[in-house]
Design a protein around this motif. Structure first.
Motif, PDB file in Angstrom:
ATOM      1  N   GLU A   1      -6.006   2.189  -5.769  1.00  7.64           N
ATOM      2  CA  GLU A   1      -4.594   2.514  -5.973  1.00  7.64           C
ATOM      3  C   GLU A   1      -4.143   2.812  -7.280  1.00  7.64           C
ATOM      4  OE1 GLU A   1      -2.472   1.890  -3.523  1.00  7.64           O
ATOM      5  OE2 GLU A   1      -0.652   2.533  -5.091  1.00  7.64           O
ATOM      6  N   MET A   2      -4.859   2.075  -8.513  1.00  9.63           N
ATOM      7  CA  MET A   2      -4.600   2.360  -9.858  1.00  9.63           C
ATOM      8  C   MET A   2      -5.929   1.516 -10.743  1.00  9.63           C
ATOM      9  SD  MET A   2      -1.036   0.176 -11.065  1.00  9.63           S
ATOM     10  CE  MET A   2      -1.566   0.084 -12.733  1.00  9.63           C
ATOM     11  N   SER A   3      -6.068   2.291 -11.877  1.00 11.93           N
ATOM     12  CA  SER A   3      -6.834   1.709 -12.983  1.00 11.93           C
ATOM     13  C   SER A   3      -6.187   1.552 -14.210  1.00 11.93           C
ATOM     14  CB  SER A   3      -8.146   2.838 -12.983  1.00 11.93           C
ATOM     15  OG  SER A   3      -8.628   3.147 -11.561  1.00 11.93           O
ATOM     16  N   VAL A   4      -6.438   0.531 -14.767  1.00 14.10           N
ATOM     17  CA  VAL A   4      -5.787   0.077 -16.073  1.00 14.10           C
ATOM     18  C   VAL A   4      -6.951  -0.158 -17.109  1.00 14.10           C
ATOM     19  CG1 VAL A   4      -4.317  -1.241 -17.164  1.00 14.10           C
ATOM     20  CG2 VAL A   4      -4.206  -1.107 -14.855  1.00 14.10           C
ATOM     21  N   LEU A   5      -6.990   0.701 -18.345  1.00 14.57           N
ATOM     22  CA  LEU A   5      -7.898   0.329 -19.278  1.00 14.57           C
ATOM     23  C   LEU A   5      -7.376  -0.762 -20.044  1.00 14.57           C
ATOM     24  CD1 LEU A   5     -10.259   1.428 -20.885  1.00 14.57           C
ATOM     25  CD2 LEU A   5      -8.525   2.811 -22.452  1.00 14.57           C
ATOM     26  N   LEU A   6      -8.424  -1.766 -20.125  1.00 12.92           N
ATOM     27  CA  LEU A   6      -7.954  -3.153 -20.884  1.00 12.92           C
ATOM     28  C   LEU A   6      -8.611  -3.012 -22.091  1.00 12.92           C
ATOM     29  CD1 LEU A   6      -8.290  -5.710 -18.005  1.00 12.92           C
ATOM     30  CD2 LEU A   6      -6.268  -4.227 -18.549  1.00 12.92           C
ATOM     31  N   MET A   7      -7.754  -2.426 -23.157  1.00 18.88           N
ATOM     32  CA  MET A   7      -8.527  -2.471 -24.497  1.00 18.88           C
ATOM     33  C   MET A   7      -8.518  -3.900 -25.283  1.00 18.88           C
ATOM     34  SD  MET A   7      -9.541   0.648 -25.248  1.00 18.88           S
ATOM     35  CE  MET A   7      -9.456   1.023 -26.991  1.00 18.88           C
ATOM     36  N   PRO A   8      -9.430  -4.047 -26.092  1.00 22.70           N
ATOM     37  CA  PRO A   8      -9.217  -5.397 -27.070  1.00 22.70           C
ATOM     38  C   PRO A   8      -7.998  -5.678 -27.622  1.00 22.70           C
ATOM     39  CG  PRO A   8     -11.018  -4.083 -27.708  1.00 22.70           C
ATOM     40  CD  PRO A   8     -10.268  -3.213 -26.856  1.00 22.70           C
ATOM     41  N   ARG A   9      -7.614  -6.853 -27.407  1.00 23.44           N
ATOM     42  CA  ARG A   9      -6.004  -7.350 -27.974  1.00 23.44           C
ATOM     43  C   ARG A   9      -5.239  -7.265 -26.948  1.00 23.44           C
ATOM     44  NH1 ARG A   9      -9.263  -5.133 -31.611  1.00 23.44           N
ATOM     45  NH2 ARG A   9      -7.842  -3.220 -31.642  1.00 23.44           N
ATOM     46  N   SER A  10      -5.385  -6.389 -25.784  1.00 24.44           N
ATOM     47  CA  SER A  10      -4.261  -6.087 -25.061  1.00 24.44           C
ATOM     48  C   SER A  10      -4.059  -7.314 -24.144  1.00 24.44           C
ATOM     49  CB  SER A  10      -4.331  -4.894 -24.270  1.00 24.44           C
ATOM     50  OG  SER A  10      -5.611  -5.115 -23.278  1.00 24.44           O
ATOM     51  N   LEU A  11      -2.768  -7.276 -23.484  1.00 23.90           N
ATOM     52  CA  LEU A  11      -2.315  -8.310 -22.671  1.00 23.90           C
ATOM     53  C   LEU A  11      -1.725  -7.614 -21.427  1.00 23.90           C
ATOM     54  CD1 LEU A  11      -1.863 -11.538 -22.123  1.00 23.90           C
ATOM     55  CD2 LEU A  11       0.491 -10.997 -22.533  1.00 23.90           C
ATOM     56  N   LEU A  12      -2.666  -7.831 -20.120  1.00 18.92           N
ATOM     57  CA  LEU A  12      -2.156  -7.219 -18.902  1.00 18.92           C
ATOM     58  C   LEU A  12      -1.628  -8.364 -17.908  1.00 18.92           C
ATOM     59  CD1 LEU A  12      -2.618  -4.901 -16.662  1.00 18.92           C
ATOM     60  CD2 LEU A  12      -4.447  -6.433 -15.828  1.00 18.92           C
ATOM     61  N   MET A  13      -0.206  -7.966 -17.450  1.00 16.44           N
ATOM     62  CA  MET A  13       0.484  -9.049 -16.572  1.00 16.44           C
ATOM     63  C   MET A  13       0.515  -8.409 -15.201  1.00 16.44           C
ATOM     64  SD  MET A  13       3.486  -9.799 -19.208  1.00 16.44           S
ATOM     65  CE  MET A  13       3.510  -8.729 -20.159  1.00 16.44           C
ATOM     66  N   PHE A  14       0.189  -9.126 -14.281  1.00 17.89           N
ATOM     67  CA  PHE A  14       0.835  -8.529 -12.812  1.00 17.89           C
ATOM     68  C   PHE A  14       1.096  -9.622 -11.802  1.00 17.89           C
ATOM     69  CE2 PHE A  14      -3.364  -9.222 -10.498  1.00 17.89           C
ATOM     70  CZ  PHE A  14      -4.200  -9.280 -11.378  1.00 17.89           C
ATOM     71  N   GLN A  15       1.889  -9.160 -10.772  1.00 18.90           N
ATOM     72  CA  GLN A  15       2.487 -10.110  -9.981  1.00 18.90           C
ATOM     73  C   GLN A  15       2.882  -9.232  -8.712  1.00 18.90           C
ATOM     74  OE1 GLN A  15       5.841 -12.129 -11.129  1.00 18.90           O
ATOM     75  NE2 GLN A  15       7.022 -10.272 -12.068  1.00 18.90           N
ATOM     76  N   HIS A  16       3.368  -9.996  -7.620  1.00 15.69           N
ATOM     77  CA  HIS A  16       3.868  -9.482  -6.530  1.00 15.69           C
ATOM     78  C   HIS A  16       2.761  -8.360  -5.746  1.00 15.69           C
ATOM     79  CE1 HIS A  16       7.679 -10.966  -7.780  1.00 15.69           C
ATOM     80  NE2 HIS A  16       7.948 -10.078  -8.507  1.00 15.69           N
ATOM     81  N   ALA A  17       2.985  -7.073  -5.607  1.00 13.34           N
ATOM     82  CA  ALA A  17       2.093  -6.319  -4.462  1.00 13.34           C
ATOM     83  C   ALA A  17       0.811  -6.284  -5.264  1.00 13.34           C
ATOM     84  CB  ALA A  17       2.659  -4.973  -4.360  1.00 13.34           C
ATOM     85  N   ALA A  18       0.973  -6.282  -6.619  1.00 14.46           N
ATOM     86  CA  ALA A  18      -0.549  -5.834  -7.285  1.00 14.46           C
ATOM     87  C   ALA A  18      -1.316  -7.353  -7.219  1.00 14.46           C
ATOM     88  CB  ALA A  18      -0.380  -5.944  -8.693  1.00 14.46           C
ATOM     89  N   TYR A  19      -0.900  -8.244  -6.943  1.00 12.76           N
ATOM     90  CA  TYR A  19      -1.400  -9.791  -6.847  1.00 12.76           C
ATOM     91  C   TYR A  19      -1.770  -9.990  -5.298  1.00 12.76           C
ATOM     92  CZ  TYR A  19      -2.623 -14.335  -7.780  1.00 12.76           C
ATOM     93  OH  TYR A  19      -3.363 -15.527  -7.795  1.00 12.76           O
ATOM     94  N   GLU A  20      -0.650  -9.620  -4.437  1.00 14.93           N
ATOM     95  CA  GLU A  20      -0.842 -10.183  -3.240  1.00 14.93           C
ATOM     96  C   GLU A  20      -1.554  -9.232  -2.170  1.00 14.93           C
ATOM     97  OE1 GLU A  20       2.338 -13.416  -2.964  1.00 14.93           O
ATOM     98  OE2 GLU A  20       3.153 -11.707  -3.559  1.00 14.93           O
ATOM     99  N   ASP A  21      -1.116  -7.769  -2.469  1.00 13.08           N
ATOM    100  CA  ASP A  21      -1.543  -6.871  -1.302  1.00 13.08           C
ATOM    101  C   ASP A  21      -2.995  -6.282  -1.929  1.00 13.08           C
ATOM    102  OD1 ASP A  21       0.700  -7.546  -0.304  1.00 13.08           O
ATOM    103  OD2 ASP A  21       1.668  -5.736  -1.001  1.00 13.08           O
ATOM    104  N   CYS A  22      -3.379  -6.321  -3.168  1.00 18.44           N
ATOM    105  CA  CYS A  22      -4.487  -5.533  -3.584  1.00 18.44           C
ATOM    106  C   CYS A  22      -5.448  -6.516  -4.310  1.00 18.44           C
ATOM    107  CB  CYS A  22      -3.896  -4.890  -5.013  1.00 18.44           C
ATOM    108  SG  CYS A  22      -3.029  -3.622  -4.699  1.00 18.44           S
ATOM    109  N   LEU A  23      -6.715  -6.001  -4.406  1.00 24.72           N
ATOM    110  CA  LEU A  23      -7.772  -6.698  -4.950  1.00 24.72           C
ATOM    111  C   LEU A  23      -7.990  -6.048  -6.209  1.00 24.72           C
ATOM    112  CD1 LEU A  23     -10.210  -6.365  -1.891  1.00 24.72           C
ATOM    113  CD2 LEU A  23      -9.178  -8.122  -2.327  1.00 24.72           C
TER     114      LEU A  23
END
Ligand SMILES: O=C(O)CCC(=O)C(=O)O
Ligand SMILES: [Fe+2]
Length: 377
Positions: free
Chosen positions: A302-324
């Motif tokens: 569905e989507m890919s996120v590059l997590l660089m050092p020092r970054s903060l990712l936040m997710f909830q709702h569909a990204a949390y509940e409908d996705c792996l």
């Protein structure tokens, strides 16, 4: 009726309140003292009680709105409610945090990574068996909560810290039901790419594996004239394991067990995959039939996120509940147009980033059900 006590029929209960702004670190709170009053026909009598509900503290609503507006500015990707803040901590803070992490000796080794827990252990029924947080972690959580505004008036209380060597990763999974359905991930040391996959897509993958297993079983029976279910299940599990198949964290207690061995049985995997489907009922056999083919678009991340050092990712709702979500076990991150947040780092596709050192991630969540006073030594 005693003198001075207003007639119950004729009185009305009202409450007056005192509001107070309190500054605590980065956060502004409003504290309210509620004073219940009984309004009778002839007088106004304070009806004082010391119930804890009379004093309550809440975040300043204006501040909450500002936080939400700021967070919305960091939205990335196609799924709603995925946000990324590059450089959430400075280089210097990253160094200090890593120093704290590496001075702690309590690591659990898993395949492809090792982990530490802060705040206690999550039990799949009892909730968080709470342990005290070190000072440095408490202040980090306050800062993350103030910035993210995800947990309303509550603080996150549990951190799973993963350390991945170059080439390490975590299979696609959904975080467990014991957590509130929102998460913040702070990355330190090295980058990784987190992939979100719709659960339906992986259901089909598991059902295809299952179909293959059934075919192999039938062939075995034809050759040997026996039903050797155990052996087939074992090879099925091995196939899934090798394939980074979906696993649902039941909580950290179970996470260690589940994540180290992937699916423990074919039935487990089936339950995971069917749980996303509306036809699944607990205890029933898997409703996805072996012949179903996933629609073409289902095969895609569905989507890919590059997590660089020092970054903060936040997710909830569909990204949390409908996705792996998961991280591939690779030595380099290949960023394409499908990588959603490159511009946030000033990067452009295509680009390839080598994983040259250990990546440390802090997965910050809240477990609402807490059992206090169970110190783990
Ligand atoms: O390391 C990461 O970024 C992901 C970790 C994760 O998904 C988890 O701990 O549940
Ligand atoms: Fe996770």
């Amino acid at each position: 009726m005693g003198q001075g006590v207003p007639d119950a029929q004729a009185c009305r209960r009202v409450s007056a309140g005192l509001g107070l702004h309190v500054n605590a670190g980065l956060e502004t709170f409003q504290a309210y003292l509620r004073i219940p009053l009984v309004v009778g026909p002839s007088r106004l009598a304070p009806h004082w009680s010391y119930a804890p509900s009379n004093l309550f503290v809440t975040r300043d609503p204006a501040r909450v709105e500002t936080v939400r507006r700021n967070v919305r500015a960091h939205r990335v990707g196609t799924l709603p409610s995925v946000y990324l803040i590059p450089e959430f901590v400075s280089h210097q803070e990253e160094g200090l945090l890593l120093k704290h992490v590496y001075s702690r000796e309590r690591w659990k080794s898993l395949s492809g990574r090792r982990l530490q827990e802060y705040g206690g252990t999550v039990h799949h029924k009892q909730g968080l068996l709470e342990a005290p947080l070190p000072e440095w972690m408490s202040s980090l959580l306050q800062r993350v909560a103030a910035k993210a505004g995800l947990w309303r008036d509550n603080m996150p209380n549990h951190v799973l810290l993963n350390a991945y060597p170059p080439g390490g990763g975590i299979m696609p999974h959904q975080d467990g039901p014991m957590y509130e359905p929102c998460v913040c991930i702070l990355s330190l040391g090295c980058q990784a790419t987190l992939h979100f996959t719709r659960k339906r897509a992986l259901e089909h993958k598991v059902s295809a594996q299952r179909s293959l297993q059934q075919q192999q079983q039938q062939q075995q029976q034809q050759i040997h004239g026996t039903a050797n279910g155990t052996a087939s299940n074992a090879s099925y599990d091995a196939a899934l394991s090798a394939d980074n198949s979906p696993v649902r964290h039941a909580g950290t207690d179970d996470a260690e067990q589940l994540l180290s061995s992937t699916c423990l049985s074919a039935a487990n995997c089936c339950e995971v995959s069917c749980a996303a489907s509306s036809t699944y009922t607990s205890g029933s056999s898997c409703a996805v039939t072996a012949d179903q083919q996933p629609p073409a678009e289902d095969k895609q991340t569905e989507m890919s996120v590059l997590l660089m050092p020092r970054s903060l990712l936040m997710f909830q709702h569909a990204a949390y509940e409908d996705c792996l979500h998961g991280i591939d076990e690779v030595l380099e991150d290949v960023c394409t147009q499908q990588t959603d947040d490159l511009t946030a780092y000033g990067l452009h596709s295509p680009c390839t980033l080598q994983r040259t050192s250990e990546r440390v991630s802090l997965t910050i969540r809240r477990v609402p059900r807490v059992r206090k006073g169970l110190l783990r030594l």
